[in-house]
Design an enzyme around this catalytic site. Sequence first.
Site, short mmCIF file in Angstrom:
data_model
loop_
_atom_site.label_atom_id
_atom_site.label_comp_id
_atom_site.label_asym_id
_atom_site.label_seq_id
_atom_site.Cartn_x
_atom_site.Cartn_y
_atom_site.Cartn_z
N ASP A 453 0.78 -1.22 0.19
CA ASP A 453 0.02 -0.04 0.11
C ASP A 453 0.79 0.96 -0.06
OD1 ASP A 453 -2.34 1.31 0.01
OD2 ASP A 453 -2.38 1.53 2.13
N GLU A 456 2.49 5.00 -4.29
CA GLU A 456 2.42 5.94 -5.30
C GLU A 456 3.57 6.69 -5.64
OE1 GLU A 456 -1.25 4.35 -4.17
OE2 GLU A 456 -0.12 5.90 -2.74
N ASP A 550 -9.41 3.44 -1.42
CA ASP A 550 -10.34 3.98 -0.45
C ASP A 550 -11.64 4.57 -0.78
OD1 ASP A 550 -7.99 3.26 1.00
OD2 ASP A 550 -7.50 5.40 1.39
#
Length: 893
Positions: A453, A456, A550
């Site tokens: 996670d 990015e 999310d």
Amino acid sequence: MMATRAPPLLLCLCLCFASCLIRSKSDELQGGRQLAATGNGYRATAVMVDQERRRLAAELVPAAVAGGGSSAHGDDVQRLDVYASLETDSRLHVRITDADGPRWEVPQDVIPRPTREFFLEGQRPGGRVLSTASSDLTFTVHTSPFRFTVSRRSTRDVLFDTSSNLVFKDKYLEVTSSLPADRASLYGLGEHTKRTFRLQRNDTFTLWNSDIAAGNVDLNLYGSHPFYMDLRSAPPRGGAGAGAAHGVLLLNSNGMDVIYGGSYVTYKVIGGVLDFYFFAGPSPLAVVDQYTQLIGRPAPMPYWSFGFHQCRYGYKNVADLEGVVAGYAKARIPLEVMWTDIDYMDGYKDFTLDPVNFPADRLRPFVDRLHRNDQKYVIILDPGINVNGTYGTFIRAMQQDVFVKWNGSNYLGVVWPGNVYFPDFLDPRVAEFWAREIAAFRRTIPVDGLWIDMNEISNFVDPPLLNALDDPPYRINNSGVRRPIGNRTVPASAVHYGGVVEYNAHNLYGFLEARATHAALLRDTGLRPFVLSRSTFVGSGRYTAHWTGDNAATWDDLHYSINTMLSFGLFGIPMIGADICGFGGNPTEELCSRWIQLGAFYPFSRDHSAVGTVRRELYLWESVARSARKALELRYRLLPYMYTLMYEAHTTGAPIARPLFFSYPHDVETYGVDRQFLLGRGVLVSPVLEPGATTVDAYFPAGRWFSLYDFSLAVATKTGKRVTLPAPADTVNVHVAGGSIIPLQQYALTTLRARQTEFHLLVALSDDGTASGDLFLDDGESPEMVGARSKWSLIKYSGATESRGVVRVRSHVVHNSYAPSRTLHVGKVVLMGLQSPAPPKEFAVYANGVKVNASTTFAAAGNPENGALGVAHVGGLSLVVGQEFDLKVVMTY
């Protein structure tokens, strides 16, 4: 998580407010000229084509006098090279780059492709067209001013037609192609949460990987996929027929805005080269096949990953996990995989355990019990390594010097554990470092998969501007407000291995981490890896599954999850799903009930929620538990079919969850359908997406459609039509397409137990009395799905009505090296769509020419509007899956 876990509310509000104020007055003035043409185009001074007319090279110079054009966004590059090649009969490659020096391109080890020398081999002057008798693609160069067209040779339809004002500057590239607004439907260009699956005109698609919650519509999210599919509703010049599709990829990892105006598509890119690929199709399935031939086939997922998964950010301790597992067992709801978010860590540090709440002496026995019960355990990892002199992972990383650099030292960011450095996955040493850390942790807690996670990369601080890379002359529409590209991430001026700057490689980070994580799990376990990555790029499907990020507990997000799921099927990442019941916010009981009815048919089916929100495990509300049992029972019975679709995805790139037009491209009514979807070609899911609904409006393409619950004929239509279906509170509508043979097994609470049960075959006869289907089998965990060293079986089934009252079902064993296929049996065959609704006087069943004592029942199924048809259940069979059989059912009337 915003980051899967949002910062405190006050900090969130401050960050959002700051991002809205980020633009100065000069930025606003700059933004005002974003859409203006910024160059004068080029002209071709030399064009060369090889003898086979498969490769072309050209040199371009500015159409205007050097230095005489606009200097907006920088000066024009003075000499360009154009290379084009028909790499296969269905794939055209067009590359435009600086003729006088190298520029950043997507690395060869990310997407392997030909070098410059390949394009120049065998070239000679003359000719401006690439076209061969064996290819349906034609490439044409127009020299003054330079532009190019790509057309379909069979119909003369122009697929891509660039304008003459090509712009090529150091940090700004722009090219526009016209589109037939009345005939083109576009899909793709992710990652964004969109209100519709089909792209809407007059929209900008920004590609710059960002930690922005998926609950935000129309903003650039976690991944970058500059690929679209164009489905044409009719040939040019009023020709008959519809449904020809092609694909377009701009292989570029720099930030960009892609502006779709209906009659045009414009790319505005802040670096790299223009590296286009065109895929001829002409069917949607052919497009994704050709696309994944280039970018890499989707990785096979382990069989267990098709079970149901449970996660939450905010599980307090091991006892909390134990209670969840027990809750599912008591409610008789299948639970295959238990997950843990960052709660398990000591101070949110990777590869550590909270010594109080998740100590090894409590967590390890819990995981061992899961394994004894044929269940699995997955944990999260974030890339940021806490700067901490007592932290073993940090100490080893410093010794090996594996972090991203900035301004002469390791770049210091802030994420969950506080100050962090970020591993540089472009550095080949980092994959080894990462693999050793994973292996060492697995000696303590033998996790079965890894969830990566925040990659990015997400960063809780905004870095200062260091040089021109941090504030390029063109600002992409980052976060919808053209915020600086360094906000909430690593600065664009940061430096990776080999001197590569973050400006160029930013969108690759999640891909590279997924590749390293996949390799680490494969090496340590020797089994097929399961990796779930939030950030993705072109080709990430070779290593990872993905979830939509999310989302929020809203009815809109429930619907939007279908759009994102279908888009990632186009992107070559078929193992995709959304957080069931929503991640952020609090779902109503009704929303959660309807969400599991949909989520049970996501390829990746996981319930996940945020800390501070209401608990939403499926057993907590009785109505949700009823929906879960009903929907998940159907999913687990469909596991052989879904796993066969995984095989198809791995070998051809075909999505598991598909838009209707994949099977019905000639039906233009399917082009806008995004409230339903197909699993493969044979199963149609039509969920409820609105509160208070007791019916659902569904579109059925031409043919027969049978209920998967009672096998009745629900719809029979010569043309597509919309039907209002009853939708009881605990039921999702699922139908089987006529012409399909669906392999089923029996329901169980784990996938291992389910796959040890007998098979049933659902034979849904089409109007012409035929049906077909496949079954793929292997052990579900060997690294290779169909490799030379793997053991697997592939069986093809066919069914046909030979005469009134006589139906034949045959199996053809294509490959059979998986031993259990010789012991597993087909125990029942259900024949749907028999012409006579009246029960026969007598049944006779023959297996391989020998009459067998089978149990048979018959029922009329359907209603007078559809024309009732018969359904025959032929049970008591013992047909070996791995041996060919010929089953003949004779019904005497």
